[in-house]
Design a protein around this motif. Structure first.
Motif, PDB file in Angstrom:
ATOM      1  N   SER A 144       0.843  -1.192   0.000  1.00 19.35           N
ATOM      2  CA  SER A 144       0.000   0.000   0.000  1.00 19.35           C
ATOM      3  C   SER A 144       0.875   1.237   0.000  1.00 19.35           C
ATOM      4  CB  SER A 144      -0.864   0.001   1.268  1.00 19.35           C
ATOM      5  OG  SER A 144      -1.394   1.282   1.521  1.00 19.35           O
ATOM      6  N   THR A 145       0.363   2.308  -0.630  1.00 18.07           N
ATOM      7  CA  THR A 145       1.086   3.577  -0.573  1.00 18.07           C
ATOM      8  C   THR A 145       0.497   4.470   0.511  1.00 18.07           C
ATOM      9  OG1 THR A 145      -0.416   4.457  -2.247  1.00 18.07           O
ATOM     10  CG2 THR A 145       1.695   3.597  -3.027  1.00 18.07           C
ATOM     11  N   LEU A 146      -0.457   3.921   1.261  1.00 16.77           N
ATOM     12  CA  LEU A 146      -1.168   4.697   2.294  1.00 16.77           C
ATOM     13  C   LEU A 146      -1.855   5.918   1.688  1.00 16.77           C
ATOM     14  CD1 LEU A 146       1.434   4.559   5.244  1.00 16.77           C
ATOM     15  CD2 LEU A 146      -0.434   2.995   4.773  1.00 16.77           C
ATOM     16  N   CYS A 147      -2.409   5.764   0.491  1.00 19.12           N
ATOM     17  CA  CYS A 147      -3.019   6.910  -0.183  1.00 19.12           C
ATOM     18  C   CYS A 147      -4.300   7.372   0.508  1.00 19.12           C
ATOM     19  CB  CYS A 147      -3.279   6.612  -1.662  1.00 19.12           C
ATOM     20  SG  CYS A 147      -4.756   5.629  -2.018  1.00 19.12           S
ATOM     21  N   GLY A 148      -4.944   6.464   1.249  1.00 24.15           N
ATOM     22  CA  GLY A 148      -6.119   6.868   2.028  1.00 24.15           C
ATOM     23  C   GLY A 148      -7.441   6.808   1.303  1.00 24.15           C
ATOM     24  N   SER A 149      -7.451   6.409   0.043  1.00 17.61           N
ATOM     25  CA  SER A 149      -8.709   6.378  -0.696  1.00 17.61           C
ATOM     26  C   SER A 149      -9.681   5.376  -0.074  1.00 17.61           C
ATOM     27  CB  SER A 149      -8.425   6.026  -2.164  1.00 17.61           C
ATOM     28  OG  SER A 149      -9.606   6.093  -2.918  1.00 17.61           O
ATOM     29  N   CYS A 150      -9.156   4.235   0.386  1.00 14.38           N
ATOM     30  CA  CYS A 150      -9.998   3.195   0.993  1.00 14.38           C
ATOM     31  C   CYS A 150     -10.795   3.746   2.171  1.00 14.38           C
ATOM     32  CB  CYS A 150      -9.152   2.013   1.432  1.00 14.38           C
ATOM     33  SG  CYS A 150      -7.700   2.435   2.434  1.00 14.38           S
ATOM     34  N   SER A 151     -10.125   4.491   3.041  1.00 17.38           N
ATOM     35  CA  SER A 151     -10.821   5.029   4.220  1.00 17.38           C
ATOM     36  C   SER A 151     -11.941   5.968   3.820  1.00 17.38           C
ATOM     37  CB  SER A 151      -9.826   5.766   5.129  1.00 17.38           C
ATOM     38  OG  SER A 151      -8.788   4.908   5.531  1.00 17.38           O
ATOM     39  N   ASP A 152     -11.737   6.711   2.731  1.00 10.13           N
ATOM     40  CA  ASP A 152     -12.754   7.677   2.319  1.00 10.13           C
ATOM     41  C   ASP A 152     -13.938   7.048   1.613  1.00 10.13           C
ATOM     42  OD1 ASP A 152     -10.675  10.653   1.720  1.00 10.13           O
ATOM     43  OD2 ASP A 152     -11.636   9.869   3.527  1.00 10.13           O
ATOM     44  N   VAL A 153     -13.795   5.838   1.046  1.00 14.16           N
ATOM     45  CA  VAL A 153     -14.954   5.177   0.433  1.00 14.16           C
ATOM     46  C   VAL A 153     -15.645   4.237   1.419  1.00 14.16           C
ATOM     47  CG1 VAL A 153     -14.068   5.288  -1.929  1.00 14.16           C
ATOM     48  CG2 VAL A 153     -13.681   3.218  -0.563  1.00 14.16           C
ATOM     49  N   CYS A 154     -14.989   3.896   2.509  1.00 17.83           N
ATOM     50  CA  CYS A 154     -15.581   2.930   3.438  1.00 17.83           C
ATOM     51  C   CYS A 154     -16.897   3.467   3.988  1.00 17.83           C
ATOM     52  CB  CYS A 154     -14.630   2.630   4.589  1.00 17.83           C
ATOM     53  SG  CYS A 154     -15.336   1.465   5.780  1.00 17.83           S
ATOM     54  N   PRO A 155     -18.013   2.745   3.778  1.00 16.71           N
ATOM     55  CA  PRO A 155     -19.312   3.255   4.220  1.00 16.71           C
ATOM     56  C   PRO A 155     -19.447   3.349   5.732  1.00 16.71           C
ATOM     57  CG  PRO A 155     -19.528   1.027   3.330  1.00 16.71           C
ATOM     58  CD  PRO A 155     -18.141   1.462   3.049  1.00 16.71           C
ATOM     59  N   VAL A 156     -18.609   2.644   6.474  1.00 17.72           N
ATOM     60  CA  VAL A 156     -18.696   2.728   7.928  1.00 17.72           C
ATOM     61  C   VAL A 156     -17.464   3.373   8.552  1.00 17.72           C
ATOM     62  CG1 VAL A 156     -20.403   0.913   8.263  1.00 17.72           C
ATOM     63  CG2 VAL A 156     -17.993   0.289   8.070  1.00 17.72           C
ATOM     64  N   LYS A 157     -16.732   4.106   7.710  1.00 20.08           N
ATOM     65  CA  LYS A 157     -15.605   4.901   8.182  1.00 20.08           C
ATOM     66  C   LYS A 157     -14.556   4.121   8.969  1.00 20.08           C
ATOM     67  CE  LYS A 157     -17.241   9.589   8.359  1.00 20.08           C
ATOM     68  NZ  LYS A 157     -17.501  10.755   9.178  1.00 20.08           N
ATOM     69  N   ILE A 158     -14.189   2.959   8.469  1.00 14.59           N
ATOM     70  CA  ILE A 158     -13.052   2.270   9.071  1.00 14.59           C
ATOM     71  C   ILE A 158     -11.809   3.047   8.638  1.00 14.59           C
ATOM     72  CG2 ILE A 158     -11.757   0.103   9.237  1.00 14.59           C
ATOM     73  CD1 ILE A 158     -14.328  -1.329   8.328  1.00 14.59           C
ATOM     74  N   ASP A 159     -10.935   3.320   9.593  1.00 16.16           N
ATOM     75  CA  ASP A 159      -9.719   4.087   9.283  1.00 16.16           C
ATOM     76  C   ASP A 159      -8.657   3.130   8.737  1.00 16.16           C
ATOM     77  OD1 ASP A 159      -8.283   4.214  12.657  1.00 16.16           O
ATOM     78  OD2 ASP A 159      -9.654   2.777  11.776  1.00 16.16           O
ATOM     79  N   ILE A 160      -8.954   2.565   7.573  1.00 12.75           N
ATOM     80  CA  ILE A 160      -8.111   1.496   7.022  1.00 12.75           C
ATOM     81  C   ILE A 160      -6.651   1.927   6.885  1.00 12.75           C
ATOM     82  CG2 ILE A 160      -7.765  -0.106   5.118  1.00 12.75           C
ATOM     83  CD1 ILE A 160     -10.736   0.112   4.489  1.00 12.75           C
ATOM     84  N   HIS A 161      -6.436   3.108   6.279  1.00 14.24           N
ATOM     85  CA  HIS A 161      -5.036   3.468   6.011  1.00 14.24           C
ATOM     86  C   HIS A 161      -4.272   3.733   7.309  1.00 14.24           C
ATOM     87  CE1 HIS A 161      -6.576   7.537   6.482  1.00 14.24           C
ATOM     88  NE2 HIS A 161      -5.358   8.032   6.386  1.00 14.24           N
ATOM     89  N   ALA A 162      -4.975   4.210   8.337  1.00 15.59           N
ATOM     90  CA  ALA A 162      -4.316   4.425   9.627  1.00 15.59           C
ATOM     91  C   ALA A 162      -3.949   3.086  10.257  1.00 15.59           C
ATOM     92  CB  ALA A 162      -5.225   5.220  10.560  1.00 15.59           C
ATOM     93  N   GLN A 163      -4.826   2.079  10.070  1.00 15.82           N
ATOM     94  CA  GLN A 163      -4.546   0.754  10.626  1.00 15.82           C
ATOM     95  C   GLN A 163      -3.422   0.072   9.876  1.00 15.82           C
ATOM     96  OE1 GLN A 163      -7.836  -1.778  11.750  1.00 15.82           O
ATOM     97  NE2 GLN A 163      -9.207  -0.033  11.940  1.00 15.82           N
ATOM     98  N   LEU A 164      -3.304   0.319   8.567  1.00 16.79           N
ATOM     99  CA  LEU A 164      -2.186  -0.244   7.805  1.00 16.79           C
ATOM    100  C   LEU A 164      -0.871   0.279   8.379  1.00 16.79           C
ATOM    101  CD1 LEU A 164      -3.620   0.142   4.196  1.00 16.79           C
ATOM    102  CD2 LEU A 164      -3.039  -2.010   5.303  1.00 16.79           C
ATOM    103  N   TYR A 165      -0.859   1.587   8.659  1.00 11.26           N
ATOM    104  CA  TYR A 165       0.340   2.219   9.225  1.00 11.26           C
ATOM    105  C   TYR A 165       0.661   1.608  10.584  1.00 11.26           C
ATOM    106  CZ  TYR A 165       3.196   6.059  11.201  1.00 11.26           C
ATOM    107  OH  TYR A 165       4.180   6.807  11.799  1.00 11.26           O
ATOM    108  N   LYS A 166      -0.364   1.417  11.411  1.00 11.83           N
ATOM    109  CA  LYS A 166      -0.146   0.881  12.759  1.00 11.83           C
ATOM    110  C   LYS A 166       0.330  -0.566  12.722  1.00 11.83           C
ATOM    111  CE  LYS A 166      -2.402   3.959  15.828  1.00 11.83           C
ATOM    112  NZ  LYS A 166      -3.635   4.684  15.455  1.00 11.83           N
TER     113      LYS A 166
END
Lengths: 191, 246, 455
Positions: free
Chosen positions: C351-373
């Motif tokens: 992942s490049t941590l671009c953050g697009s996934c978090s912004d399309v997630c209908p329930v606002k999972i902070d996916i890119h933040a969790q990838l980083y963690k």
């Protein structure tokens, strides 16, 4: 016992309680609901008949499906060739050409119609039929799903479903095919 | 207004002209700009690789370097994002809190703090804007196309102030370029593919110059452009904003 | 090179096919954009969905208790499975009790996760996956590559060849309409002959004890209503408090998944059919572990829409199979390290941590933040590739010493300017394989600044 083990693990793992939100009433578009319903229903592949027909229901069905041999419906207004009351095994419905049922609520934002066990008499009927016709009274239209769920009790009967169109799939190279495992068409008659 | 300017490591080493343009632009707009002699890196490369514990000393070092400035500005959305979001793992004393709150990407500093309404610059070229992800979705320098909100963009707003600049519209307005720091080396095939796809879009719009708020994205795209011997050049946003000759 | 990178490299080698796969998934993302823009309150809806799911996780045990009690009142048999093995055993026991030999199954990522099919087939039970995409990959003996569009990686000609071999369709036929019709006829037979139906669960309603199953094809309902025995398999996190919350989720799901305002069928199952049996199997299989992880528990909010996959520029260019798990893409990459940190240690880096996934997630999972963690956890636990941690420690050390850093920079640039290209662009230079290195200027910014400004 797994249940106790699982619940115990959940109790130990779960976060601090956060409250449920209030669901606000959302703005509804100004257009007339039947028009919106027809528009959105057709986008999902349904045929919607808005205008009152000069023909009675029996004649309408014959006109829409001239080749239909087996017609089934719990509604007394329809001339059926199959008596649903006689059917005990749902497999016997495998050769139904047209099924006609009445819907309880229609949702204008997506063309979905709520029908339950009482409306279909046999749970498999609206799926196994080759073609489905749903009658819906115009005054049973709401705009969005919040309003729909407010107006229905999902467990009033053992089974209920929102049907929003003919069955479909796009699993082969994203090509839309209408008529997957369920009915090949959905005709909604708004009366 | 005294500004502490931070120049990311790769700009310091490979793109000094971007640092110079940042400095000149801020001075032109009336700021007194200081670059601490000891500044090095914000720690992002290590942290993105999973080594944020090792980077803690870089975080405290950064705060030490910049704690006396009212505003800390950098020509990098990703470094700004890193300081604001990921410096939460070091002890949050007053200096740390203040530094984190007052670190800005140069684009938001120009619009939100200096509140500039015009620029005395010109750049008569067809330009394609690459929306660097950390700045766009991290700092919300613009609305991503994913969101159902009014589409705004600080970078577009600034480019709009440059005379004779033609900004093109791209089909995939904010897809990632594929750099992603460590990703560029870990997953080179996808990284390269993503970069080439971005370039193809700019080519389709007859872009002469690709710009962005992050030099890392541009370094990656430039690397591909040069290897492919394509005529498109890259310029950091500040280089364009600071461009006065025709 | 790590697993994902290797598989991705293989996938991408076919540039034409990669372009086709990428375009197909981008098209679904675009449809999602169009559909979501039809709802002015979309961002508010996401927030509501997120808050409801947050509440669910914080009272999960209570809701599950309530759910079971209400389901049992309705004559539904409720089972609890701590892991995949227990889940498979429970399902098998239900079937074995009635000597059932043929079942149909609609889409359920949970049953994929538990490898239910293999388990049952080994015990002599015929299992037919009835979702068209799932049936295709079942016939092809492959894993699904996407959770909503399992066969998105296959071209129609390949499906045509498969159907010719397995379903005796015409040789060379590849028209989706024709192929779907053939599958319809074939699956109809299976529905009529099935003795039990297994489904997944999109939403379990605590307030009523019912389960909601969403499909476009109607296959879940064809299976469930024709068989005397229906079994619904549900992950613990699929619970929602009340029926009214379905108003939120039915508006979020279809639009996020395929750009449709709602799935064609949103079925609510509450009581067994007359003369029939209805079972619900509630499954943990690592979910309580994830629930206990403060930084990662939000991944349990997932409603399995697949929007994160459709938007992910890496997923689109590498395909679901390169992730090596039932649920691929961004959400898969934050679920899997919780299951096996070492095995899936490459995924948070895909992942490049671009953050697009978090912004399309209908329930606002902070996916890119969790990838980083997850990256931090992976590094701490020693699962970074050899030498990576050491080189990062050295880099960090160097950056803490400005004079040394400046000297290293100066000499590094000098090397780049003086060394012959052949030496610089060697096989260890991964960057240099397809990209030129930047020009190495004589003066760094600091050197210029000290010379021109600090005097």
């Amino acid at each position: 016992m797994s249940k106790q083990k699982m619940l115990q693990r959940i109790r130990q793992a779960k976060p601090e309680v956060t409250p449920l939100p209030e669901i606000p009433g959302f703005a509804v578009p100004a257009e007339v609901l039947p028009i919106l319903f027809k528009e959105n229903s057709e986008k999902l592949g349904s045929r919607v008949l808005l205008t009152a027909s000069k023909l009675n229901l029996k004649e309408q069905v014959l006109q829409l499906f001239p080749d239909a041999k087996k017609i089934a419906s719990p509604l007394s207004e329809v001339d059926t060739t199959v008596d649903l009351g006689d059917i005990s095994d749902p497999h016997e419905l495998a050769d139904i050409d047209v099924a006609i049922i009445r819907g309880q609520i229609g949702v204008a934002e997506n063309g979905a119609i709520w029908v339950d066990e009482q409306d279909m008499q046999h749970r498999v009927l609206p799926f196994i039929t080759q073609h489905l016709v749903i009658l819906l009274s115009q005054d049973k239209l709401v705009y969005n799903m919040h309003q729909a769920y407010a107006k229905t009790q999902v467990d009033q009967t053992g089974f209920g479903v929102f049907i929003a169109g003919p069955s479909k799939t796009a699993d082969i190279e994203q090509s839309l095919v209408i008529g997957a495992q369920g009915p090949r068409s959905l005709t909604v008659i708004l009366d | 207004m005294t500004v502490g300017l931070f120049i990311p490591c790769y700009i310091d080493q490979f793109y000094p002209q971007v640092g110079i343009a940042s400095l000149e632009l801020l001075e032109k707009l009336g700021c007194e700009v200081v670059v601490p002699a000891g500044q090095t890196c914000c720690g992002q490369p290590m942290a993105n690789t999973g080594c944020e514990q090792d980077a803690r000393k870089n975080y405290t070092y950064f705060v030490e370097q910049y704690k006396d400035f009212d505003h800390i500005v950098m020509p990098s959305g990703s470094c700004t994002y890193h300081v604001r979001k990921h410096y939460d793992i070091i002890e949050q004393n007053e200096d740390v809190r203040r530094v984190r709150q007052n670190t800005y990407d140069i684009s938001e500093f120009l619009l939100d703090v200096l509140k500039i309404k015009s620029l005395d610059s010109q750049f008569p070229h067809t330009v394609g804007l690459h929306q660097s992800c950390h700045g766009l979705r991290g700092l919300r320098l613009g609305t991503g196309t994913e969101r159902v909100l009014p589409q705004e963009s600080k970078l577009k707003q600034l480019l709009g102030m440059v005379k004779d600049l033609q900004l093109v519209a791209l089909e995939r307005a904010d897809e990632c370029c594929g750099f992603g720091g460590t990703f560029a080396i870990n997953e080179p095939d996808i990284s390269v593919r993503m970069g080439l796809d971005r370039i193809a879009e700019h080519e389709a719009q007859k872009v002469e110059v690709i710009t962005a708020g992050d030099m890392s994205c541009l370094m990656h795209l430039e690397g591909l452009l040069k290897r492919q011997k394509k005529p498109i050049v890259v310029k950091h946003l500040v280089e364009i904003l600071n461009h006065t000759e025709p | 090179m790590n697993q994902h990178a290797q598989k991705a490299a293989a996938f991408i080698r076919n540039a034409e096919r990669t372009r086709w796969h990428d375009d197909a998934l981008w098209m679904v993302r675009s449809k999602r954009d169009t559909a979501t823009h039809d709802i002015p309150e979309w961002e508010q809806l996401r927030e509501l969905g997120s808050l409801v799911k947050n509440n669910v996780l914080s009272k999960l045990d209570e809701y599950l208790d309530e759910f079971e009690a209400n389901a049992q009142k309705n004559g539904v048999q409720v089972h609890w499975a701590a892991d995949a093995e227990e889940h498979n055993r429970i399902v098998h026991d239900i079937l074995a009790k009635k000597k059932i030999a043929r079942i149909v199954k609609s889409k359920s990522m949970l049953t994929e996760e538990c490898h239910l099919n293999e388990y049952l087939i080994e015990k002599g039970i015929e299992v037919i996956d009835t979702d068209l995409g799932e049936r295709i990959i079942q016939l092809k003996e492959e894993a699904p590559s996407h959770i909503v569009m399992p066969a998105i990686h296959l071209k129609k000609e390949e499906i045509g060849a498969l159907f010719h071999e397995k379903l005796h369709t015409e040789k060379g036929a590849s028209d989706p309409q024709y192929l779907t019709e053939s599958a319809r006829q074939h699956l109809r037979e299976k529905f009529l002959q099935a003795q039990a139906a297994v489904t997944g669960v999109n939403f379990g309603i605590a307030e009523t004890g019912g389960v909601v199953v969403c499909t476009n094809e109607g296959n879940a309902d064809m299976g469930v209503h024709l068989s005397p025995v229906q079994i619904h398999c549900m992950g613990i996190e699929k619970i929602i408090p009340k029926a009214e919350h379905l108003g939120i989720f039915t508006r979020l799901l279809g639009r996020s998944a395929t750009g449709q305002p709602i799935t064609i069928y949103t079925s609510h199952h509450h009581r067994p059919k007359p003369g029939g049996e209805m079972h619900i199997v509630i499954v943990d299989n690592g979910r309580t572990d994830q629930l206990g992880r403060k930084d990662f528990r939000n991944s349990l909010k997932c409603i399995r829409c697949g929007a994160c996959m459709n938007t992910c520029p890496i997923y689109r260019r590498s395909g679901g199979h390169s992730y090596g798990y039932t649920v691929p893409g961004p959400i898969g990459s934050i679920l899997t390290p919780g299951k096996d940190l070492k095995k899936y240690s490459d995924l948070p880096f895909a992942s490049t941590l671009c953050g697009s996934c978090s912004d399309v997630c209908p329930v606002k999972i902070d996916i890119h933040a969790q990838l980083y963690k997850w990256r931090q956890v992976i590094a701490e636990e020693g699962h970074l590739p050899a030498g990576k941690k050491k080189s990062m420690q050295m880099t960090s050390w160097l950056f803490a010493r400005p004079k040394l850093y400046r000297m290293a920079g100066k000499w590094g640039r000098r090397m780049l300017r003086l060394l012959p290209k052949g030496l610089i662009y060697n096989r260890f230079n991964t960057w240099g394989r397809d990209r030129d290195l930047p020009e190495a200027p004589k003066e760094s910014f600091q050197e210029w600044y000290q010379k021109n400004r600090r005097s």
